[in-house]
Design a protein around this motif. Structure first.
Motif, short mmCIF file in Angstrom:
data_model
loop_
_atom_site.label_atom_id
_atom_site.label_comp_id
_atom_site.label_asym_id
_atom_site.label_seq_id
_atom_site.Cartn_x
_atom_site.Cartn_y
_atom_site.Cartn_z
N LEU A 154 5.28 -0.24 -8.24
CA LEU A 154 3.86 -0.60 -8.33
C LEU A 154 3.30 -0.76 -6.93
N ALA A 155 1.99 -0.67 -6.81
CA ALA A 155 1.34 -0.86 -5.51
C ALA A 155 0.07 -1.67 -5.69
N GLU A 156 -0.17 -2.54 -4.73
CA GLU A 156 -1.43 -3.29 -4.72
C GLU A 156 -2.60 -2.34 -4.47
N GLU A 193 0.85 -1.19 0.00
CA GLU A 193 0.00 0.00 0.00
C GLU A 193 0.88 1.24 0.00
N VAL A 194 0.43 2.27 -0.68
CA VAL A 194 1.14 3.54 -0.73
C VAL A 194 0.12 4.64 -0.97
N SER A 220 -4.21 7.43 -2.08
CA SER A 220 -4.51 8.78 -2.57
C SER A 220 -4.01 9.01 -3.99
N GLY A 221 -3.77 7.93 -4.74
CA GLY A 221 -3.35 8.08 -6.14
C GLY A 221 -4.46 8.66 -6.98
N ARG A 222 -4.13 9.55 -7.90
CA ARG A 222 -5.13 10.18 -8.74
C ARG A 222 -5.34 9.44 -10.05
N GLY A 223 -4.33 8.74 -10.53
CA GLY A 223 -4.47 8.03 -11.80
C GLY A 223 -4.49 8.95 -12.98
#
Length: 77
Positions: A65-67, A42-43, A71-74
């Motif tokens: 990479l993160a599972e 997680e990040v 707070s990622g915006r993509g």
């Protein structure tokens, strides 16, 4: 063959990323395009974490990479 798990699989729980298979294909094979690959559980944001690591001297052409991104915006913001 590289099996890709998409970021938005729908209501089903996706299989975890196979870091070893990804690393073999993207880092270790002859002519591979990347120098390292790490999968985090997680990040907050992979982009923010990659920038932080770059500021600390992380090697060029690394993959992070993160599972799960809290707070990622993509690419769609």
């Amino acid at each position: 063959t590289l099996d890709v798990v998409h970021a938005d699989p729908g209501p089903e729980s996706p299989r975890p990323l196979d870091a070893d298979a990804l690393r073999r294909e993207l880092v270790e094979r002859p002519g591979a395009p990347y120098t390292s690959l790490e999968v985090l559980e997680e990040v907050g944001s992979t982009n923010a974490e990659a920038m932080r690591r770059a500021g600390l001297g992380a090697a060029d052409r690394g993959v992070l990479l993160a599972e799960y991104q809290a707070s990622g915006r993509g690419r769609l913001g």
